[in-house]
Motif scaffolding. Structure first.
Motif, short mmCIF file in Angstrom:
data_model
loop_
_atom_site.label_atom_id
_atom_site.label_comp_id
_atom_site.label_asym_id
_atom_site.label_seq_id
_atom_site.Cartn_x
_atom_site.Cartn_y
_atom_site.Cartn_z
N VAL A 181 0.84 -1.20 0.00
CA VAL A 181 0.00 0.00 0.00
C VAL A 181 0.87 1.25 0.00
O VAL A 181 2.04 1.23 0.42
N LEU A 182 0.28 2.34 -0.47
CA LEU A 182 0.93 3.64 -0.46
C LEU A 182 0.12 4.57 0.43
O LEU A 182 -1.07 4.79 0.18
N LEU A 183 0.74 5.08 1.49
CA LEU A 183 0.09 5.96 2.46
C LEU A 183 0.54 7.39 2.18
O LEU A 183 1.73 7.69 2.31
N ALA B 285 7.42 4.09 11.99
CA ALA B 285 7.45 2.81 11.28
C ALA B 285 6.34 1.88 11.78
O ALA B 285 5.66 1.21 10.98
N ARG B 286 6.13 1.85 13.09
CA ARG B 286 5.10 0.99 13.66
C ARG B 286 3.70 1.42 13.17
O ARG B 286 2.89 0.58 12.76
N ARG B 287 3.43 2.74 13.23
CA ARG B 287 2.11 3.23 12.82
C ARG B 287 1.86 3.00 11.33
O ARG B 287 0.75 2.64 10.92
N ALA B 288 2.90 3.22 10.52
CA ALA B 288 2.74 3.01 9.08
C ALA B 288 2.48 1.54 8.76
O ALA B 288 1.61 1.21 7.95
N ALA B 289 3.24 0.65 9.40
CA ALA B 289 3.05 -0.78 9.16
C ALA B 289 1.65 -1.21 9.56
O ALA B 289 0.99 -1.98 8.84
N GLU B 290 1.17 -0.69 10.68
CA GLU B 290 -0.17 -1.05 11.14
C GLU B 290 -1.23 -0.58 10.15
O GLU B 290 -2.16 -1.33 9.82
N GLY C 40 9.17 -12.39 7.06
CA GLY C 40 7.78 -12.29 7.45
C GLY C 40 7.38 -10.87 7.82
O GLY C 40 6.19 -10.54 7.85
N ALA C 41 8.35 -10.03 8.11
CA ALA C 41 8.09 -8.64 8.46
C ALA C 41 8.06 -7.78 7.19
O ALA C 41 8.75 -8.08 6.21
N PRO C 42 7.27 -6.70 7.19
CA PRO C 42 7.18 -5.85 6.00
C PRO C 42 8.38 -4.91 5.85
O PRO C 42 9.23 -4.81 6.74
N ILE C 43 8.41 -4.23 4.74
CA ILE C 43 9.31 -3.09 4.50
C ILE C 43 8.46 -1.83 4.63
O ILE C 43 7.35 -1.75 4.10
N VAL C 44 8.98 -0.83 5.35
CA VAL C 44 8.32 0.46 5.47
C VAL C 44 9.27 1.52 4.93
O VAL C 44 10.39 1.68 5.42
N SER C 45 8.86 2.22 3.88
CA SER C 45 9.73 3.14 3.16
C SER C 45 9.14 4.56 3.18
O SER C 45 8.07 4.80 2.62
N VAL C 46 9.86 5.48 3.82
CA VAL C 46 9.39 6.85 4.04
C VAL C 46 10.13 7.81 3.10
O VAL C 46 11.36 7.76 3.01
N ILE D 239 4.51 7.30 2.42
CA ILE D 239 5.13 6.08 2.94
C ILE D 239 4.59 4.88 2.17
O ILE D 239 3.37 4.70 2.05
N ALA D 240 5.49 4.05 1.65
CA ALA D 240 5.12 2.79 1.00
C ALA D 240 5.38 1.66 1.99
O ALA D 240 6.41 1.63 2.66
N VAL D 241 4.42 0.73 2.07
CA VAL D 241 4.54 -0.43 2.94
C VAL D 241 4.26 -1.67 2.11
O VAL D 241 3.24 -1.73 1.42
#
Length: 199
Positions: free
Chosen positions: A6-8, A86-91, A126-132, A161-163
């Motif tokens: 997703v793109l936030l 990072a936590r908020r974006a991933a969520e 298993g964990a995502p990538i969070v890119s700001v 932010i892309a996740v």
């Protein structure tokens, strides 16, 4: 962007002063540098890291290391503001309980680019990538699980932010050559914070 990706738009703007202040403190401790790939190519993107491990590349290969090879000292710690963002974006992207242990910080100047690649040096896929994204707008290319799949293009602005994770975790992605411009806060550059769970 795809299943699991997703793109936030503009998520971090409320935290902007704290994020930029923390970024400047990190760069003062571990300055940007242009690393060399195993094939001997000097990257057009300059890099640094923060967290328990940092991503490095040289003629011996790609890897994560606890120490900055230029100083021999541990990388700067992940600031609380970085971890919270990072936590908020991933969520919001559908990945709860994300706790990154590394943040790759890329600096693009006009003309710099990142070729299509997969992020696969981490033990925990298993964990995502969070890119700001900070600074100048960029064209983000996001493809499939094979390099041959055509990548879609997305314009990333300051604060976007892309996740991606799950079925999209190993998607090929990159950044087209950065267009010239002047950002009111960041100047003639784009900074990308890429949060990962390495172990």
């Amino acid at each position: 962007m795809a299943e699991g990706a997703v793109l936030l738009r503009g998520l971090f703007r409320a935290d902007e002063p704290e994020i930029i202040s923390a970024l400047r403190a990190i760069v003062a401790q571990a300055p940007f540098r242009r690393m060399v790939t195993p094939g001997g190519h000097t990257m057009s993107v300059a890099m640094t890291n923060c967290g328990s491990k940092g991503w490095v590349t040289d003629i011996s290969g790609y890897r994560y290391d606890v120490n900055d090879p230029e100083s021999g000292r541990p990388w700067p710690a992940l600031p609380p503001s970085f971890l919270d963002l990072a936590r908020r974006a991933a969520e919001q992207g559908g990945f709860a309980d994300f706790v990154p242990d590394a943040c790759l910080i890329n600096r693009y100047v006009p003309g710099a680019k990142m070729s299509l690649h997969q992020d696969k040096d981490e033990l925990d896929l298993g964990a995502p990538i969070v890119s700001v994204s900070l600074g100048l707008p960029a064209v983000f290319m996001f493809g499939g699980l094979a390099r041959s799949e055509k990548a879609k293009r997305y314009r990333l602005e300051h604060g976007d932010i892309a996740v991606w994770g799950g079925p999209a975790r190993l998607a090929y992605h990159g950044v087209a050559p950065l267009a010239d411009g002047e950002h009111p806060l960041m100047g003639r550059q784009r900074i990308n914070l890429t949060f990962r769970k390495v172990q």
